[in-house]
Design a protein around this motif. Structure first.
Motif, PDB file in Angstrom:
ATOM      1  N   PRO A 232      28.261  30.459  29.984  1.00 55.99           N
ATOM      2  CA  PRO A 232      29.591  31.054  30.272  1.00 55.99           C
ATOM      3  C   PRO A 232      29.800  31.149  31.679  1.00 55.99           C
ATOM      4  O   PRO A 232      28.915  31.172  32.467  1.00 55.99           O
ATOM      5  CB  PRO A 232      29.396  32.686  29.520  1.00 55.99           C
ATOM      6  N   GLN A 233      31.168  30.916  32.001  1.00 53.76           N
ATOM      7  CA  GLN A 233      31.409  31.127  33.474  1.00 53.76           C
ATOM      8  C   GLN A 233      32.222  32.296  33.820  1.00 53.76           C
ATOM      9  O   GLN A 233      32.900  32.977  33.083  1.00 53.76           O
ATOM     10  CB  GLN A 233      32.495  29.857  34.059  1.00 53.76           C
ATOM     11  N   ARG A 234      31.780  33.064  34.934  1.00 55.76           N
ATOM     12  CA  ARG A 234      32.360  34.112  35.403  1.00 55.76           C
ATOM     13  C   ARG A 234      33.176  33.614  36.641  1.00 55.76           C
ATOM     14  O   ARG A 234      32.338  33.511  37.833  1.00 55.76           O
ATOM     15  CB  ARG A 234      31.429  35.164  35.721  1.00 55.76           C
ATOM     16  N   VAL A 235      34.316  33.948  36.746  1.00 57.77           N
ATOM     17  CA  VAL A 235      35.212  33.485  37.885  1.00 57.77           C
ATOM     18  C   VAL A 235      35.097  34.762  38.744  1.00 57.77           C
ATOM     19  O   VAL A 235      35.620  35.800  38.433  1.00 57.77           O
ATOM     20  CB  VAL A 235      36.652  32.931  37.562  1.00 57.77           C
ATOM     21  N   ALA A 277      27.212  31.379  34.833  1.00 52.40           N
ATOM     22  CA  ALA A 277      27.497  30.658  36.103  1.00 52.40           C
ATOM     23  C   ALA A 277      28.410  31.403  36.692  1.00 52.40           C
ATOM     24  O   ALA A 277      29.711  31.817  36.250  1.00 52.40           O
ATOM     25  CB  ALA A 277      28.052  29.112  35.744  1.00 52.40           C
ATOM     26  N   LEU A 278      28.246  31.632  38.015  1.00 50.00           N
ATOM     27  CA  LEU A 278      29.189  32.351  38.713  1.00 50.00           C
ATOM     28  C   LEU A 278      30.038  31.391  39.651  1.00 50.00           C
ATOM     29  O   LEU A 278      29.280  30.676  40.563  1.00 50.00           O
ATOM     30  CB  LEU A 278      28.381  33.290  39.738  1.00 50.00           C
ATOM     31  N   VAL A 279      31.175  31.233  39.600  1.00 47.55           N
ATOM     32  CA  VAL A 279      32.084  30.244  40.395  1.00 47.55           C
ATOM     33  C   VAL A 279      33.253  31.059  40.950  1.00 47.55           C
ATOM     34  O   VAL A 279      33.850  32.275  40.559  1.00 47.55           O
ATOM     35  CB  VAL A 279      32.660  29.259  39.286  1.00 47.55           C
ATOM     36  N   ASP A 280      33.876  30.592  42.123  1.00 47.48           N
ATOM     37  CA  ASP A 280      34.804  31.029  42.958  1.00 47.48           C
ATOM     38  C   ASP A 280      36.251  30.419  42.109  1.00 47.48           C
ATOM     39  O   ASP A 280      36.109  29.585  41.178  1.00 47.48           O
ATOM     40  CB  ASP A 280      34.771  30.713  44.328  1.00 47.48           C
ATOM     41  N   ALA A 281      37.179  30.819  42.787  1.00 51.65           N
ATOM     42  CA  ALA A 281      38.613  30.419  42.141  1.00 51.65           C
ATOM     43  C   ALA A 281      38.645  29.033  42.220  1.00 51.65           C
ATOM     44  O   ALA A 281      39.554  28.322  41.498  1.00 51.65           O
ATOM     45  CB  ALA A 281      39.785  30.964  43.028  1.00 51.65           C
ATOM     46  N   ASP A 282      38.006  28.038  42.953  1.00 50.92           N
ATOM     47  CA  ASP A 282      38.088  26.583  42.964  1.00 50.92           C
ATOM     48  C   ASP A 282      37.158  25.976  42.051  1.00 50.92           C
ATOM     49  O   ASP A 282      36.916  24.859  42.140  1.00 50.92           O
ATOM     50  CB  ASP A 282      37.948  26.085  44.420  1.00 50.92           C
ATOM     51  N   GLU A 283      36.454  26.821  41.370  1.00 57.21           N
ATOM     52  CA  GLU A 283      35.472  26.266  40.193  1.00 57.21           C
ATOM     53  C   GLU A 283      34.195  25.727  41.257  1.00 57.21           C
ATOM     54  O   GLU A 283      33.727  24.567  40.725  1.00 57.21           O
ATOM     55  CB  GLU A 283      35.925  25.224  39.360  1.00 57.21           C
ATOM     56  N   VAL A 284      33.895  26.057  42.202  1.00 55.48           N
ATOM     57  CA  VAL A 284      32.849  25.847  42.913  1.00 55.48           C
ATOM     58  C   VAL A 284      31.601  26.941  42.595  1.00 55.48           C
ATOM     59  O   VAL A 284      31.797  27.978  42.536  1.00 55.48           O
ATOM     60  CB  VAL A 284      32.865  25.859  44.448  1.00 55.48           C
TER      61      VAL A 284
END
Length: 306
Positions: A232-235, A277-284
């Motif tokens: 799961p992604q956490r933006v 997964a910890l991602v920023d607004a640019d999906e990095v």
């Protein structure tokens, strides 16, 4: 240049996984390089190679389910369980039918107890088993639980057969053939092995080793997030990104139902501690966080630098 990412390489026959890593290392120095799951020199196919900070995700990449096409020759046995060892004659195989094989495959499907080969990387008495085997020592290796999700006969042309296998981490395909041959009463040795997938990495999308050059290496790297795409992604907001880089926990921000058992996973088995997964607004990818259900917070465990 600061290299960071993952390579999906179609390993050729005859090379060790270490030789592949060494080739990549020469192209990206001083960045670190590591592979996620060894392939023997006999084997070909998907070898996932992590570069730079992505090497922190090697263990995560190793969790991905593996798919193989494996060929075996009946009527032979080997000390390595494949054609590269000392091969001896086995039992009679000419009477066997396709049904004789397919009816045995369920015995090797599911969670099974498997004894690794004598020539394997498992530790015995503090040493790798293959070190002992090369000295002529025969050791007793304990069976270990492994997961085989599917096992299908794809070719029957005696004395050769081909199996398609989807399995979890730690499974030895050679051992499946060895044990199947034992059940058939004739023995079997593996003659070819091709890994067609590791998690999301498919052999159809793999690049060749020859195509990796100083000019192409950067374009060949896939984002590190690809390794964690099953999570799961956490933006993160800009402030949360700062907090995570400081090692501070943040609010969960993901519905608990996402982590319920039976959710969509491409790994060989669910993790003991749910992760995101910890991602920023640019999906990095910024890092990997572990879930604390008692506080509904995410604790950073792997953090990528800026």
């Amino acid at each position: 240049m600061n290299y960071c990412g993952v390579l999906n390489i179609d390993k050729p026959e005859g090379l060790t996984s270490r030789e592949i890593v060494n080739h990549v290392d020469r192209l990206v120095r001083p960045a670190k390089v590591g592979h996620a799951g060894t392939l023997d020199p006999l084997a070909t196919g998907v070898l996932v190679v992590c570069v730079g900070h992505a090497t922190r995700l090697v263990t995560l990449a190793q969790e991905g389910r593996k798919r193989y096409l494996a060929r075996f020759e009946l009527g032979k046995t080997s000390d390595t369980d494949d054609i590269t060892g000392t091969v001896d004659a086995g039992g009679e195989w000419t009477h066997l039918t396709e049904d004789d094989i397919t009816r045995l495959l369920p015995l090797f499907t599911g969670r099974i107890a498997q004894v690794p080969p004598q020539f394997s990387a498992v530790h015995v008495k503090g040493e790798r088993a293959y070190h002992l085997a090369r000295r002529g020592e025969t050791v007793e290796i304990e069976a270990r639980p492994v997961d085989v999700y599917s096992l299908r006969l794809t070719e029957f042309q005696l004395p050769g057969i081909e199996l398609e296998i989807e399995c979890g981490s730690g499974t030895y395909v050679r051992s499946i053939g060895r044990d199947l041959g034992h059940r058939l009463g004739c023995g079997a040795v593996m003659t070819k092995l091709r890994r067609t997938a590791v998690g999301p990495f498919e052999v159809s999308d793999a690049i060749t080793l020859d195509s990796l050059t100083p000019e192409t290496i950067a374009a060949s790297l896939q984002p590190a997030l690809r390794i964690a795409q099953h999570l799961p992604q956490r933006v993160l907001s800009p402030q949360e990104t700062v907090s995570v880089r400081r090692g501070q926990a943040i609010r969960l921000g993901i519905p608990l139902s996402v982590f319920e058992e039976g959710g969509p996973l491409q790994t060989s088995e669910p993790a003991c501690v749910p992760r995101a997964a910890l991602v920023d607004a640019d999906e990095v990818l910024i890092g990997i966080g572990e879930v604390d259900f008692t506080t509904s917070r995410l604790h950073p465990r792997i953090i990528f630098p800026n």
